[in-house]
Write an enzyme that holds these catalytic residues in place. Structure first.
Site, PDB file in Angstrom:
ATOM      1  CG  HIS A  31      -6.793 -17.837  37.239  1.00  0.00           C
ATOM      2  ND1 HIS A  31      -7.872 -17.687  38.082  1.00  0.00           N
ATOM      3  CD2 HIS A  31      -5.734 -18.134  38.029  1.00  0.00           C
ATOM      4  CE1 HIS A  31      -7.484 -17.906  39.329  1.00  0.00           C
ATOM      5  NE2 HIS A  31      -6.194 -18.168  39.342  1.00  0.00           N
ATOM      6  N   GLY A  33     -10.652 -16.758  37.768  1.00  0.00           N
ATOM      7  CA  GLY A  33     -10.911 -16.613  39.207  1.00  0.00           C
ATOM      8  C   GLY A  33     -10.606 -15.193  39.667  1.00  0.00           C
ATOM      9  CG  HIS A  34      -6.585 -13.693  39.683  1.00  0.00           C
ATOM     10  ND1 HIS A  34      -5.836 -14.606  38.966  1.00  0.00           N
ATOM     11  CD2 HIS A  34      -6.068 -13.686  40.936  1.00  0.00           C
ATOM     12  CE1 HIS A  34      -4.910 -15.123  39.754  1.00  0.00           C
ATOM     13  NE2 HIS A  34      -5.027 -14.594  40.949  1.00  0.00           N
ATOM     14  CG  MET A 184     -10.535 -21.429  37.405  1.00  0.00           C
ATOM     15  SD  MET A 184     -10.871 -20.100  36.267  1.00  0.00           S
ATOM     16  CE  MET A 184     -12.035 -20.926  35.197  1.00  0.00           C
ATOM     17  CB  SER A 186      -1.520 -18.656  39.280  1.00  0.00           C
ATOM     18  OG  SER A 186      -2.364 -17.541  39.423  1.00  0.00           O
TER      19      SER A 186
END
Ligand code: PAF
Length: 281
Positions: A31, A33-34, A184, A186
């Protein structure tokens, strides 16, 4: 973008690399964030390697290893768009050739690994530290980038890198939030509409706790205020695992030596467990 599915191929490529490498460790279901970690990694090194591996060793027997979101095609596309140079997505047998039970393990010190998340998820940080040491050895990055949402995990990593003299720099990147404040993760993919509507309360209650305690130094008064917020979590129908204020450097209870304080929370909405944290100004 290159994609490697086993360690030998990855290492052959790695040997040819002359430039610095930044690693972004993930379990996939990528997402924003990653992707913010990827952007930071690009600033910190010449090339970015992202790995995707859902690590069974860090899941408890009753946890969600089987159902953890797995979205490899979308992940590869996101990596391509974000300018990742190489994605490493090994098979289970590559990482645990003798099985996860028979693997040599990295045991973080109890003072850091058995509190908070470690208390509620026994063995979690052993699983995280063990798999990360493996990936650090395979990828041999100069720098590795983690999100501060998993704040305790970040400190555990910094600690084993220090204790085991690993030649890698650990960078902690800021939490990325949805517009309504939800951090955020997963696991947000598990939330149905009603649960998703409730989830931002976690950040809102952290902010409320922070503003209540930021000017306080007396532990009894701080605890009283935290109890009010703990009750608000329960009233909002969360199952609260913990809401604590700790020393941000050690995660020990705050003392006169504490420079920075951090609020950490783990709360369940029905069977979905979410964590978050906030530095207290
Ligand atoms: O934070 C995660 O996604 C995982 O704990 C990590 C660091 C990839 C180790 O499996």
């Amino acid at each position: 973008m290159l994609v490697f599915k086993n360690a030998q191929d990855f290492q052959r490529w790695h040997k040819e690399q002359k430039e610095s490498l930044a690693l972004v460790p993930t379990m996939g279901a990528l997402h924003e964030g990653h992707l913010s970690l990827v952007r930071k990694a690009k600033e910190l090194a010449d090339k970015v390697v992202l790995y995707i591996f859902v690590n069974p060793m860090q899941f408890g027997p009753k946890e969600d290893f089987g159902t953890y979101p797995r979205t490899p095609e979308a992940d590869l596309e996101a990596c391509k768009q974000a300018g990742v140079n190489a994605v490493f997505m090994p098979e289970m047998a590559d990482i645990y050739p003798e099985g996860k039970e028979n693997c040599t393990k990295v045991l973080p010190p109890a003072e850091l690994g058995d509190i908070l998340e470690g208390h509620f998820r026994p063995g979690f940080f052993t699983g995280v530290a063990t798999v990360l040491v493996k990936f650090f050895n395979i990828v041999q990055p100069n720098v590795v980038v983690f999100g501060q949402k998993d704040y305790q995990q970040l400190l555990v990593v910094k600690r084993f890198v220090h204790d085991l003299n690993l030649p890698v720099t650990v960078y902690g990147a800021s939490i990325v939030r949805e517009p309504d404040g939800l951090a955020m993760s997963s696991r947000n993919a598990y939330l149905n509409k009603d649960q998703r509507a409730l989830a931002p309360r976690i950040h809102a209650l952290l902010q409320e706790a922070s503003s209540k305690i930021k000017d306080q130094n007396d532990n009894t008064a701080i605890e009283k205020n935290l109890d009010i917020i703990r009750q608000k979590f329960k009233d909002a129908s969360f199952e609260l695992h913990y809401l604590e204020v700790r020393d941000a450097d050690t995660l020990q209870p705050i003392s006169n030596n504490t420079k920075t304080r951090i609020l950490l929370v783990a709360a369940k909405i029905e069977n979905i467990r979410l964590i978050d944290n906030l530095l207290v100004n």
